[in-house]
Design a protein around this motif. Structure first.
Motif, PDB file in Angstrom:
ATOM      1  N   PHE A  35      -7.277   2.792   4.722  1.00  0.00           N
ATOM      2  CA  PHE A  35      -6.038   3.506   5.008  1.00  0.00           C
ATOM      3  C   PHE A  35      -5.923   3.806   6.500  1.00  0.00           C
ATOM      4  O   PHE A  35      -4.885   3.566   7.109  1.00  0.00           O
ATOM      5  CB  PHE A  35      -5.984   4.821   4.214  1.00  0.00           C
ATOM      6  N   HIS A  38      -5.287   0.719   8.471  1.00  0.00           N
ATOM      7  CA  HIS A  38      -3.926   0.267   8.227  1.00  0.00           C
ATOM      8  C   HIS A  38      -2.918   1.122   9.002  1.00  0.00           C
ATOM      9  O   HIS A  38      -1.979   0.601   9.600  1.00  0.00           O
ATOM     10  CB  HIS A  38      -3.636   0.334   6.730  1.00  0.00           C
ATOM     11  N   ILE A  39      -3.131   2.439   9.013  1.00  0.00           N
ATOM     12  CA  ILE A  39      -2.187   3.331   9.690  1.00  0.00           C
ATOM     13  C   ILE A  39      -2.215   3.073  11.197  1.00  0.00           C
ATOM     14  O   ILE A  39      -1.168   2.908  11.836  1.00  0.00           O
ATOM     15  CB  ILE A  39      -2.513   4.810   9.376  1.00  0.00           C
ATOM     16  N   MET A  73       9.560  -0.714   7.166  1.00  0.00           N
ATOM     17  CA  MET A  73       8.172  -0.512   6.737  1.00  0.00           C
ATOM     18  C   MET A  73       7.529   0.663   7.466  1.00  0.00           C
ATOM     19  O   MET A  73       6.725   1.389   6.905  1.00  0.00           O
ATOM     20  CB  MET A  73       7.352  -1.781   6.951  1.00  0.00           C
ATOM     21  N   GLY A  77       6.222   3.772   5.493  1.00  0.00           N
ATOM     22  CA  GLY A  77       4.807   4.086   5.677  1.00  0.00           C
ATOM     23  C   GLY A  77       4.614   5.526   6.124  1.00  0.00           C
ATOM     24  O   GLY A  77       3.695   6.213   5.676  1.00  0.00           O
ATOM     25  N   LEU A  81       2.587   8.494   4.432  1.00  0.00           N
ATOM     26  CA  LEU A  81       1.542   9.268   5.104  1.00  0.00           C
ATOM     27  C   LEU A  81       1.717  10.761   4.797  1.00  0.00           C
ATOM     28  O   LEU A  81       0.761  11.457   4.453  1.00  0.00           O
ATOM     29  CB  LEU A  81       1.604   9.014   6.609  1.00  0.00           C
ATOM     30  N   HIS A 135       7.654   0.031  -0.148  1.00  0.00           N
ATOM     31  CA  HIS A 135       6.657  -0.443   0.823  1.00  0.00           C
ATOM     32  C   HIS A 135       5.907  -1.647   0.256  1.00  0.00           C
ATOM     33  O   HIS A 135       5.672  -2.631   0.945  1.00  0.00           O
ATOM     34  CB  HIS A 135       5.684   0.697   1.143  1.00  0.00           C
ATOM     35  N   HIS A 138       7.951  -5.117  -0.202  1.00  0.00           N
ATOM     36  CA  HIS A 138       7.889  -6.017   0.940  1.00  0.00           C
ATOM     37  C   HIS A 138       6.451  -6.387   1.283  1.00  0.00           C
ATOM     38  O   HIS A 138       6.165  -7.527   1.629  1.00  0.00           O
ATOM     39  CB  HIS A 138       8.559  -5.405   2.173  1.00  0.00           C
ATOM     40  N   GLY A 139       5.543  -5.394   1.194  1.00  0.00           N
ATOM     41  CA  GLY A 139       4.191  -5.578   1.722  1.00  0.00           C
ATOM     42  C   GLY A 139       3.359  -6.610   0.989  1.00  0.00           C
ATOM     43  O   GLY A 139       2.570  -7.316   1.594  1.00  0.00           O
ATOM     44  N   SER A 142       4.395 -10.196   1.760  1.00  0.00           N
ATOM     45  CA  SER A 142       4.318 -10.303   3.211  1.00  0.00           C
ATOM     46  C   SER A 142       2.882 -10.542   3.662  1.00  0.00           C
ATOM     47  O   SER A 142       2.624 -11.315   4.584  1.00  0.00           O
ATOM     48  CB  SER A 142       4.874  -9.021   3.823  1.00  0.00           C
ATOM     49  N   ALA A 143       1.925  -9.875   2.979  1.00  0.00           N
ATOM     50  CA  ALA A 143       0.523 -10.046   3.338  1.00  0.00           C
ATOM     51  C   ALA A 143       0.087 -11.496   3.087  1.00  0.00           C
ATOM     52  O   ALA A 143      -0.623 -12.090   3.899  1.00  0.00           O
ATOM     53  CB  ALA A 143      -0.344  -9.088   2.542  1.00  0.00           C
TER      54      ALA A 143
ATOM     55  N   THR B 214       6.927  -9.520  11.138  1.00  0.00           N
ATOM     56  CA  THR B 214       6.705  -8.679   9.960  1.00  0.00           C
ATOM     57  C   THR B 214       7.480  -9.235   8.761  1.00  0.00           C
ATOM     58  O   THR B 214       7.806  -8.505   7.829  1.00  0.00           O
ATOM     59  CB  THR B 214       7.091  -7.212  10.214  1.00  0.00           C
TER      60      THR B 214
HETATM   61  C1  HEM Z   1      -0.038   6.059   5.156  1.00  0.00           C
HETATM   62  C2  HEM Z   1       0.810   5.596   5.934  1.00  0.00           C
HETATM   63  C3  HEM Z   1       1.241   4.165   6.041  1.00  0.00           C
HETATM   64  C4  HEM Z   1       1.819   3.657   7.159  1.00  0.00           C
HETATM   65  C5  HEM Z   1       2.109   4.411   8.465  1.00  0.00           C
HETATM   66  C6  HEM Z   1       2.107   2.258   6.888  1.00  0.00           C
HETATM   67  C7  HEM Z   1       2.717   1.401   7.799  1.00  0.00           C
HETATM   68  C8  HEM Z   1       2.848   0.063   7.604  1.00  0.00           C
HETATM   69  C9  HEM Z   1       3.406  -0.811   8.569  1.00  0.00           C
HETATM   70  C10 HEM Z   1       3.962  -0.403   9.946  1.00  0.00           C
HETATM   71  C11 HEM Z   1       3.341  -2.065   8.058  1.00  0.00           C
HETATM   72  C12 HEM Z   1       3.760  -3.250   8.870  1.00  0.00           C
HETATM   73  C13 HEM Z   1       4.349  -4.395   8.241  1.00  0.00           C
HETATM   74  C14 HEM Z   1       5.842  -4.573   8.376  1.00  0.00           C
HETATM   75  O1  HEM Z   1       6.508  -3.886   9.174  1.00  0.00           O
HETATM   76  O2  HEM Z   1       6.321  -5.445   7.655  1.00  0.00           O
HETATM   77  C15 HEM Z   1       2.760  -1.988   6.737  1.00  0.00           C
HETATM   78  C16 HEM Z   1       2.503  -3.048   5.881  1.00  0.00           C
HETATM   79  C17 HEM Z   1       1.906  -2.955   4.637  1.00  0.00           C
HETATM   80  N1  HEM Z   1       1.515  -1.788   3.995  1.00  0.00           N
HETATM   81 FE1  HEM Z   1       1.604   0.064   4.798  1.00  0.00          FE
HETATM   82  N2  HEM Z   1       1.692   1.947   5.620  1.00  0.00           N
HETATM   83  C18 HEM Z   1       1.154   3.084   5.059  1.00  0.00           C
HETATM   84  C19 HEM Z   1       0.639   3.202   3.786  1.00  0.00           C
HETATM   85  C20 HEM Z   1       0.450   2.154   2.905  1.00  0.00           C
HETATM   86  C21 HEM Z   1      -0.064   2.306   1.552  1.00  0.00           C
HETATM   87  C22 HEM Z   1      -0.428   3.629   0.907  1.00  0.00           C
HETATM   88  C23 HEM Z   1      -0.134   1.042   1.016  1.00  0.00           C
HETATM   89  C24 HEM Z   1      -0.620   0.565  -0.325  1.00  0.00           C
HETATM   90  C25 HEM Z   1      -1.202   1.272  -1.237  1.00  0.00           C
HETATM   91  C26 HEM Z   1       0.349   0.117   2.008  1.00  0.00           C
HETATM   92  C27 HEM Z   1       0.426  -1.250   1.848  1.00  0.00           C
HETATM   93  C28 HEM Z   1       0.933  -2.135   2.777  1.00  0.00           C
HETATM   94  C29 HEM Z   1       0.942  -3.556   2.640  1.00  0.00           C
HETATM   95  C30 HEM Z   1       0.387  -4.360   1.461  1.00  0.00           C
HETATM   96  C31 HEM Z   1       1.538  -4.076   3.819  1.00  0.00           C
HETATM   97  C32 HEM Z   1       1.804  -5.531   4.155  1.00  0.00           C
HETATM   98  C33 HEM Z   1       0.817  -6.116   5.121  1.00  0.00           C
HETATM   99  C34 HEM Z   1       1.401  -7.326   5.812  1.00  0.00           C
HETATM  100  O3  HEM Z   1       2.605  -7.491   5.916  1.00  0.00           O
HETATM  101  O4  HEM Z   1       0.566  -8.104   6.311  1.00  0.00           O
HETATM  102  N3  HEM Z   1       0.711   0.822   3.146  1.00  0.00           N
HETATM  103  N4  HEM Z   1       2.473  -0.661   6.483  1.00  0.00           N
END
Ligand code: HEM
Ligand code: SF4
Ligand code: FES
Lengths: 186, 256
Positions: A35, A38-39, A73, A77, A81, A135, A138-139, A142-143, B214
């Motif tokens: 986490f 990632h943040i 995103m 995100g 948080l 989230h 898309h995520g 996207s990954a 992204t």
């Molecule tokens: C806690 C605060 C979080 C923040 C600030 C955050 C922020 C981001 C950001 C900025 C992206 C960039 C990708 C984009 O713009 O397309 C992203 C992608 C992603 N996030 Fe988070 N996120 C958070 C929590 C989480 C949580 C809790 C999960 C899953 C349980 C998660 C899963 C994902 C996944 C799978 C991606 C895609 C990765 C990729 O595109 O390569 N995120 N997140």
């Protein structure tokens, strides 16, 4: 497990397992580290991408070319948080602190019943789960795309699993506070 | 047709620009967008004013020179180049806002003209085959599946216009670079240098200050040549496998 409605016996049993089993506790460290990484990466990414367009456009009309949640995103995100901070402050931090101090776990089931009696908190939890759904919507795919794991033959199944995951998991999460608030379980 | 145009005017790269409003009432729906601007400029020249500078060359949708961010979208409301956009796509009395491509890597030269030489430097970093290929081989001597040949041709259709960068909320150049990587990565002729190519081109792309992808797919939706984001996945794949398996590459990021 809370949906079994057995007064929390099963929940507490597995809660105890999750809270004390060394394998799970090691995974937990990985989860927290994941986490945090990632943040931090997310914030660095947003900064880099903002810097790539120092002068903004006067008029933008992105709706026809992309989905709002893929463009949001960072916002989603950030909502996550805030939700995570609230969520860990409710359960994880008090429980771990207590474990550390006395070696005993708290009665998490009773804590859930108490905390989810407040409609405001229930609303915030639901909003958190909704943010999570968008989230992940898309995520997930996207990954795969970012890692280059993309093939015409598998794209449909990746999208399907991603969409199903993004709906089912947040929905089950959201059902817990809802069920407790409406006393479907007690 | 009568139109109100809000156009970005900027003397040179060092000066601060601003929007200027022009009322244009000699517009025919059959004009292309660039012809509409030509007529505006004729009027400005007659009045002794500085004409609006904008890029263009072939005016038939193949060179990639025309640009313009029109009403919030690159190349305007259709998925074409600006030279192929006609005034019938707009309503009489409409206000049209015209801006240059906005990206740190595409500095404004004057008015609506931006410097896209960052793309040239990315190409020069590896977007070619440098091995001596000898004489022309016999037809069909190198077997290539039809589907693969088609994919390579589709990637090669990129005209380097930069609409993908302009459309992207991150000003990322991934669609362009991935098209240029893919057209070789798919074909046997590109194989000997494929690892080096992708590493050098990606390094140069980062060096130029483009943003990171992204996966919003805005580029794909706006690209006048319908370049697909499958190319981006292919480039990522090439890049990772090259990072882990390449023998030696010294990346200078200087375009050489
Ligand atoms: C806690 C605060 C979080 C923040 C600030 C955050 C922020 C981001 C950001 C900025 C992206 C960039 C990708 C984009 O713009 O397309 C992203 C992608 C992603 N996030 Fe988070 N996120 C958070 C929590 C989480 C949580 C809790 C999960 C899953 C349980 C998660 C899963 C994902 C996944 C799978 C991606 C895609 C990765 C990729 O595109 O390569 N995120 N997140
Ligand atoms: S990928 Fe499409 S939008 Fe980008 S430079 Fe090539 S032709 Fe233009
Ligand atoms: S002027 Fe050549 S593509 Fe528009």
């Amino acid at each position: 497990m809370i949906f079994l409605n057995d007064g929390g016996v099963t929940f507490s049993h597995w809660g105890h397992f999750m809270g004390t089993n060394p394998v799970i506790r090691t995974l937990e460290i990985g989860l927290v580290a994941g986490f945090l990484i990632h943040i931090v990466q997310g914030i660095l990414l947003m900064k880099k991408n903002r810097d790539s367009r120092p002068v903004r456009y006067q008029v933008v009309a992105p709706a026809p070319n992309s989905t709002w949640y893929s463009r949001s995103m960072g916002l989603l995100g950030t909502l996550l948080l805030l939700f995570l901070i609230l969520h860990t402050a409710h359960f994880w931090i008090p429980n771990r602190a207590n474990q550390f101090a006395t070696g005993e776990e708290l009665n998490l089931y009773q804590m859930m019943l108490d905390i989810f009696a407040d409609p405001l908190i229930v609303a915030v939890y639901i909003l958190g789960c909704i943010s999570l759904a968008w989230h992940l919507l898309h995520g997930f795919w996207s990954a795969f795309q970012t890692l280059g794991l993309n093939h015409q033959r598998y794209n449909a199944i990746i999208h399907f699993i991603g969409t199903a995951f993004a709906i089912v998991v947040p929905l089950l999460f959201a059902l817990m506070p809802i069920a407790m608030y409406f006393n479907w379980v007690n | 047709m009568k139109l109100t145009l809000k156009i970005w005017r900027q003397k040179n790269n060092n000066s601060k620009g601003e929007f200027k409003t022009y009322v244009h009432d000699h517009v025919s729906p059959d004009m292309s967008f660039l012809e509409m601007l030509d007529v505006l400029n004729e009027g400005l020249v007659k009045k002794g004013e500085e004409p609006v500078h904008f890029d263009h060359d072939c005016r038939e949708g193949i060179c990639g020179m025309c640009s313009l961010y029109i009403n919030g979208r690159p190349h305007g409301p259709l998925q074409t180049t600006t030279c192929q956009l006609h005034m019938r796509s707009f309503k009489d009395g409409e206000t049209i806002t015209i801006e240059p491509w906005r990206a740190a890597a595409f500095p404004v030269v004057k008015d609506l003209v931006v410097d896209r030489s960052a793309f040239d430097r990315i190409q020069q970093a590896g977007g070619y085959v440098s091995v001596n290929t000898g004489g022309v081989p016999d037809g069909n001597a190198i077997p290539i599946a039809k589907k693969i040949a088609d994919e390579a041709m589709d990637a090669a259709a990129c005209i380097g216009c930069g609409a993908c960068v302009a459309a992207c909320k991150n000003a990322s150049a991934m669609l362009f670079v991935s098209a240029k990587v893919s057209q070789y990565a798919l074909l046997p002729q590109g194989q000997p240098e494929s690892k080096e190519r992708v590493e050098k081109m990606v390094a140069q792309m980062d060096e130029e200050g483009f943003g990171a992808c992204t996966n919003t797919k805005a580029c794909e939706a706006e690209c006048p040549k319908s370049i697909k984001i499958t190319n981006i996945a292919r480039m990522n794949r090439e890049y990772y496998s090259s990072m882990f398996t390449n023998y030696e590459v010294t990346v200078s990021g200087g375009g050489d």
